[in-house]
Scaffold this active site. Structure first.
Site, PDB file in Angstrom:
ATOM      1  N   ASP A  81      62.563  38.919 -10.628  1.00  0.00           N
ATOM      2  CA  ASP A  81      61.680  37.904 -10.073  1.00  0.00           C
ATOM      3  C   ASP A  81      62.470  37.210  -8.957  1.00  0.00           C
ATOM      4  OD1 ASP A  81      59.519  35.938  -9.923  1.00  0.00           O
ATOM      5  OD2 ASP A  81      60.951  34.584 -10.872  1.00  0.00           O
ATOM      6  N   ASP A 123      61.508  33.783  -6.895  1.00  0.00           N
ATOM      7  CA  ASP A 123      61.593  32.321  -6.902  1.00  0.00           C
ATOM      8  C   ASP A 123      62.223  31.833  -8.201  1.00  0.00           C
ATOM      9  OD1 ASP A 123      60.529  30.979  -4.550  1.00  0.00           O
ATOM     10  OD2 ASP A 123      58.653  32.031  -4.987  1.00  0.00           O
TER      11      ASP A 123
HETATM   12 MG   LIG Z   1      60.189  32.663 -10.735  1.00  0.00          MG
END
Ligand SMILES: [Mg+2]
Length: 347
Positions: A19, A21
């Site tokens: 992932d 962010d």
């Molecule tokens: Mg995230």
């Protein structure tokens, strides 16, 4: 060097699905240690793929951002939720249809690649609506989505993250904006494309030709749930939005297999967590039950082994239908974290 590599957590995997962010970057800035760790694991031949629910940007823009913060990446290593949303769209409308886009150019590009036509108004007679996050979204866009959904068009959300981390704190994500429309029209989207739904991760695994993938994220209800949903192991890092209390209270479908402060956990040996009724241990840290309260002992200079032990015991008790209170132990462990100034996010 070889010895360290053999024992490191990453040694068990042939592909890492990151992932972005709250894991690799927060807003424009790199998460501390992310670039060094990713360079290290790539040098060991481990495939690195980037899976993001963020619908605002194209794979090229994401790859450029990664390269700018010291993580060299190609667009084909990046899978975005608009790409998954466009795959889902085929269940609802014919190829070549007009689609009302509420969101950024990432959605427009993903649509164009598959032969759909982007429109920005219900007056242009779209056959469906795709809604994703854009920092430039206005009330007019949300109103247009509302008119279109109320007229009966299929409505696909790129993702339902309620929040995402920024350098200034937690901000509203696409899920919050979808909720505005849902509340106004009185119904939910017909489909959601991003994590925790499977399409993003499956595409990344396929592209990497991965046999032993690891999902890495900062959110339980998207990243970790997505890994569980498709049956692959997952790692939770605490450079994003999840709190210690949320981890300890996680439902079975949202519990990570591994956890650590940041991505350095990948290149270190992962300590064994041993759990029995009323007791668990990890390294020098021990969690034990005193009545209905979880106590933690031996976690003195850093919280991570203690957190692994406390979470394992809390989950075991929850699975046995036995409510326990881990709050005092978790507050103590939280106090052992480095000061916020050395963290990327305000947690
Ligand atoms: Mg995230």
């Amino acid at each position: 060097m070889t010895d360290r590599t053999d024992r490191a957590l990453v040694g068990a995997f042939d592909a890492l699905l990151f992932d972005l962010d709250g894991v690799v970057y927060v807003g424009p800035e790199a998460v501390p240690y992310a670039a060094d760790v990713i360079a290290d694991v790539r040098a060991q031949g481990v495939a690195c793929m980037y899976v993001t629910n963020n619908a605002a940007r194209t794979p090229q823009a994401v790859a450029d951002h990664l390269s700018a913060i010291g993580v060299p990446a190609e667009p084909d290593q990046v899978i975005t939720s608009p790409m998954a949303a466009v795959s889902v769209l085929a269940r609802f409308v014919a190829e070549g249809s007009r689609v009302l886009v509420i969101g950024g150019e990432g959605i427009e590009l993903a649509l164009a690649e598959r032969g759909y036509v982007t429109v920005r108004s219900l007056d242009d007679v779209p056959a469906a609506v795709i809604q994703g996050y854009s920092p430039d979204l206005t009330w007019r866009d949300l109103a247009e989505a509302t008119f279109a959904v109320r007229s009966g068009l299929p409505w696909i959300a790129t993702n339902r993250d309620l929040t995402f981390p920024t350098p200034r704190g937690v901000a509203p994500g696409n899920g919050s904006l979808v909720a505005v429309v849902a509340r106004t029209v009185g119904r939910e989207p017909d489909a959601v494309a991003g994590k925790p739904e499977p399409p993003l991760l499956l595409e990344a695994i396929d592209r990497a030709h991965a046999g032993r993938p690891l999902m890495i994220g900062d959110r339980l209800d998207t990243d970790i749930a997505a890994g569980r949903r498709i049956g692959i192991p997952s790692l939770l890092v605490f450079t994003g939005v999840t709190t210690f209390a949320e981890l300890a209270g996680a439902i079975p479908q949202e519990r990570p297999d591994y956890l650590g402060a940041d991505l350095r956990v990948l290149v270190e040996p992962y300590p064994e967590v041993v759990t029995s009724d009323g007791h668990s241990s990890c390294g020098d840290a021990v969690a034990r039950l005193a009545g209905a309260v979880i106590e933690v002992l031996g976690a003195t200079d850093q919280p991570w082994d203690g957190l692994r032990a406390v979470a394992a015991l809390a989950w075991r008790c929850a699975d046995q239908g036995r409510p326990v209170d881990a709050s005092t132990a978790l507050v103590h462990l939280d106090s052992l974290r480095p000061p916020a100034s050395s963290q990327a996010a305000g947690h």
